[in-house]
Motif scaffolding. Sequence first.
Motif, PDB file in Angstrom:
ATOM      1  N   THR A 152       1.077   9.308  -6.144  1.00 58.48           N
ATOM      2  CA  THR A 152       1.248  10.699  -5.710  1.00 58.48           C
ATOM      3  C   THR A 152       2.615  11.272  -6.047  1.00 58.48           C
ATOM      4  OG1 THR A 152       2.077  10.090  -3.510  1.00 58.48           O
ATOM      5  CG2 THR A 152      -0.330  10.314  -3.777  1.00 58.48           C
ATOM      6  N   GLY A 153       3.606  10.404  -6.284  1.00 54.88           N
ATOM      7  CA  GLY A 153       4.953  10.871  -6.558  1.00 54.88           C
ATOM      8  C   GLY A 153       5.692  11.342  -5.324  1.00 54.88           C
ATOM      9  N   VAL A 154       5.255  10.917  -4.131  1.00 53.36           N
ATOM     10  CA  VAL A 154       5.851  11.360  -2.870  1.00 53.36           C
ATOM     11  C   VAL A 154       6.558  10.190  -2.195  1.00 53.36           C
ATOM     12  CG1 VAL A 154       5.375  12.296  -0.574  1.00 53.36           C
ATOM     13  CG2 VAL A 154       4.103  13.141  -2.557  1.00 53.36           C
ATOM     14  N   VAL A 180     -11.752   6.293   9.669  1.00 49.66           N
ATOM     15  CA  VAL A 180     -10.433   5.978  10.213  1.00 49.66           C
ATOM     16  C   VAL A 180      -9.460   6.898   9.491  1.00 49.66           C
ATOM     17  CG1 VAL A 180      -8.614   4.258  10.411  1.00 49.66           C
ATOM     18  CG2 VAL A 180     -10.999   3.579  10.740  1.00 49.66           C
ATOM     19  N   THR A 181      -8.656   7.631  10.252  1.00 50.42           N
ATOM     20  CA  THR A 181      -7.805   8.638   9.636  1.00 50.42           C
ATOM     21  C   THR A 181      -6.386   8.589  10.183  1.00 50.42           C
ATOM     22  OG1 THR A 181      -8.105  10.423  11.246  1.00 50.42           O
ATOM     23  CG2 THR A 181      -9.840  10.147   9.600  1.00 50.42           C
ATOM     24  N   GLY A 182      -5.507   9.290   9.498  1.00 50.78           N
ATOM     25  CA  GLY A 182      -4.123   9.389   9.959  1.00 50.78           C
ATOM     26  C   GLY A 182      -3.254  10.020   8.898  1.00 50.78           C
ATOM     27  N   TRP A 183      -1.961   9.774   9.009  1.00 48.50           N
ATOM     28  CA  TRP A 183      -0.990  10.343   8.082  1.00 48.50           C
ATOM     29  C   TRP A 183       0.074   9.317   7.730  1.00 48.50           C
ATOM     30  CZ3 TRP A 183      -2.597  12.683  12.572  1.00 48.50           C
ATOM     31  CH2 TRP A 183      -3.331  13.864  12.427  1.00 48.50           C
ATOM     32  N   PHE A 184       0.543   9.416   6.498  1.00 54.39           N
ATOM     33  CA  PHE A 184       1.766   8.747   6.081  1.00 54.39           C
ATOM     34  C   PHE A 184       2.905   9.747   6.237  1.00 54.39           C
ATOM     35  CE2 PHE A 184      -1.574   6.590   3.699  1.00 54.39           C
ATOM     36  CZ  PHE A 184      -1.271   5.262   3.937  1.00 54.39           C
ATOM     37  N   TYR A 185       4.054   9.237   6.646  1.00 49.90           N
ATOM     38  CA  TYR A 185       5.213  10.098   6.905  1.00 49.90           C
ATOM     39  C   TYR A 185       6.294   9.865   5.861  1.00 49.90           C
ATOM     40  CZ  TYR A 185       3.401  11.515  11.454  1.00 49.90           C
ATOM     41  OH  TYR A 185       2.642  12.058  12.446  1.00 49.90           O
ATOM     42  N   PHE A 196       0.817  -1.203   0.000  1.00 54.71           N
ATOM     43  CA  PHE A 196       0.000   0.000   0.000  1.00 54.71           C
ATOM     44  C   PHE A 196       0.856   1.261   0.000  1.00 54.71           C
ATOM     45  CE2 PHE A 196      -2.922   3.232   1.553  1.00 54.71           C
ATOM     46  CZ  PHE A 196      -4.034   2.970   0.750  1.00 54.71           C
ATOM     47  N   VAL A 197       1.917   1.296   0.797  1.00 57.14           N
ATOM     48  CA  VAL A 197       2.786   2.480   0.819  1.00 57.14           C
ATOM     49  C   VAL A 197       3.418   2.681  -0.555  1.00 57.14           C
ATOM     50  CG1 VAL A 197       4.830   3.529   1.843  1.00 57.14           C
ATOM     51  CG2 VAL A 197       3.225   2.293   3.288  1.00 57.14           C
ATOM     52  N   GLY A 198       3.861   1.598  -1.168  1.00 55.71           N
ATOM     53  CA  GLY A 198       4.426   1.699  -2.511  1.00 55.71           C
ATOM     54  C   GLY A 198       3.402   2.206  -3.509  1.00 55.71           C
ATOM     55  N   PHE A 199       2.155   1.749  -3.375  1.00 60.49           N
ATOM     56  CA  PHE A 199       1.080   2.213  -4.245  1.00 60.49           C
ATOM     57  C   PHE A 199       0.853   3.715  -4.070  1.00 60.49           C
ATOM     58  CE2 PHE A 199      -3.524   3.192  -4.314  1.00 60.49           C
ATOM     59  CZ  PHE A 199      -3.761   3.054  -5.676  1.00 60.49           C
ATOM     60  N   MET A 200       0.820   4.180  -2.820  1.00 54.52           N
ATOM     61  CA  MET A 200       0.611   5.603  -2.583  1.00 54.52           C
ATOM     62  C   MET A 200       1.760   6.436  -3.151  1.00 54.52           C
ATOM     63  SD  MET A 200      -2.325   6.000  -1.163  1.00 54.52           S
ATOM     64  CE  MET A 200      -2.222   7.692  -0.599  1.00 54.52           C
ATOM     65  N   GLU A 201       2.968   5.901  -3.069  1.00 56.78           N
ATOM     66  CA  GLU A 201       4.106   6.604  -3.667  1.00 56.78           C
ATOM     67  C   GLU A 201       3.936   6.721  -5.180  1.00 56.78           C
ATOM     68  OE1 GLU A 201       8.033   5.819  -0.903  1.00 56.78           O
ATOM     69  OE2 GLU A 201       7.481   4.295  -2.385  1.00 56.78           O
ATOM     70  N   GLN A 202       3.491   5.646  -5.795  1.00 55.55           N
ATOM     71  CA  GLN A 202       3.357   5.641  -7.256  1.00 55.55           C
ATOM     72  C   GLN A 202       2.291   6.615  -7.745  1.00 55.55           C
ATOM     73  OE1 GLN A 202       2.925   1.213  -7.563  1.00 55.55           O
ATOM     74  NE2 GLN A 202       4.408   1.453  -9.228  1.00 55.55           N
TER      75      GLN A 202
END
Length: 506
Positions: free
Chosen positions: A148-150, A258-263, A140-146
């Motif tokens: 968003t480019g972050v 359900v909420t939060g942040w990726f760092y 999932f983190v890898g997917f979010m990087e792809q």
Amino acid sequence: MGESKVEAEYPAEKRARKGIDNDAAAGTRRLQLNSGYLDEQFIKEFHAAFTEPNDKQTLHTIDLPNNKGRGEVVSSPFHTGRLQHILPAKFLHELKTELTELDWHERSNDLYWFHQTDDLALNGRQHIKELRDYLSGEEFVGFMEQITGVQLTRGYLDLAAQRYKQGNHLLCHDDDVQRGKLTRKIAYIIYLVDEDWTTKDGGALGLFATDASGYPTEVAARIVPEFNSIGFFLTGHASFHTVEEVTVADADRERWSVTGWFYGPVGDAESEPKAPPPLPSSILPELLPLVDFDAEDAVLWERWINSDYLSANVQTKIQATFLEQSSVELRDFLRPEVYSNFIATLTPELWATSNQRGPAHVSKYLETPATGDLALFLRSASFARFLTQLTSLDYSNVSQQIRKFEKGHYTLINDQALEPCGLDATLFLGSALETDNVPWDVSWGGATHYIADKDELLRIVPQPNSLALVLRDEGTLRFVKYLNFMAQQRSRQDISMTFIETDASQ
């Protein structure tokens, strides 16, 4: 705050996050993102839309085959994404059931009012743990990087659940928080609302436009909660947002999420968005010298003030109460004819041409110029001497505003807009168009709250023709609570003044 997590409740030393657990690392995890979103073509299209310049309001939609999902990108006022049908619906229903078994805490201050769980980072319940491990894991983190480019950090995630009931809200703020070598990069919201939740139920994620200085102005775009969808956006100085108040007709219905942040790692100063400039001094009311009248004090006081408060015995009692409590409320303060005549001047036409105070991360209310004989008397040296008899303090300057708070209005505590210490003198006003014999209900909001070190010291509920005197010293702050939809057509009007002690101004 991400969407609604209370930063103060979770000290930094509790922030260390577990890495992916052994079962997840071994590939035995059963939770997985809707496979359509992992398609290379979808990722490419979404990434292109999410990273394009945001110079105009644009909504991009990318549909998965066979109506199995949809990706959306709102490019302005700042890049925000949403994915529908992200996880198995059965899992989310079971997760919601599991969340109902936790302890929930009501959170309320100047910025928000909602209900929340404790930090879920180390919660061991099956579905909570499974969701946390998946969201912080490689897939999932890898997917979010792809998309968003972050660049993001694995195994480090903020996670909490929220319930917004009738009138609950989270006002304008950004999520720009740094923790050591890491900083919040992406805020996310997984919606667990009823499947028939609609726009009229409220609780939308509102995205603020900003002015030339980078200050938030008005909500320019909205993401309406939808079951089994995730909303997310890049955090930073430009990402001012709000959770608009929940306006459900049925008090048993609530906005769950359900909420939060990726760092991710802190970037170079040059690569980070430029912070807005410090707020100007004009954000606060101007301090004015006291006005002098030729008439004697006794004559002026008798003209404007209820005769009950001119008695020496009554003034002695008021002074004793004030010296003991540093506050006192004087009901029916103005003479009846003075009060009714002034109220009659506060017409809808007057407020229609008034100024709205802001910016949105500081306040939102209407202000009209403080003109007329009553306003002049209330900022006079004569009135200051009357207050001296009640408080035993001398005054040299005063600020004055005539304000109106309607539904959706508020003031917030902001480190760059701290009021000078002094005697707050607030004259609460009803309205000629309202039924003043209906008591103000504190559940509507609109009360003035005084706090110190996050503890509430005093709460003043508006009462027509009531003068509240509060000595606010260093470390004591105040705000007007958000006026919510339950107030219906009721509004709060007042003349707000702060008298500065003579010694303090020298």
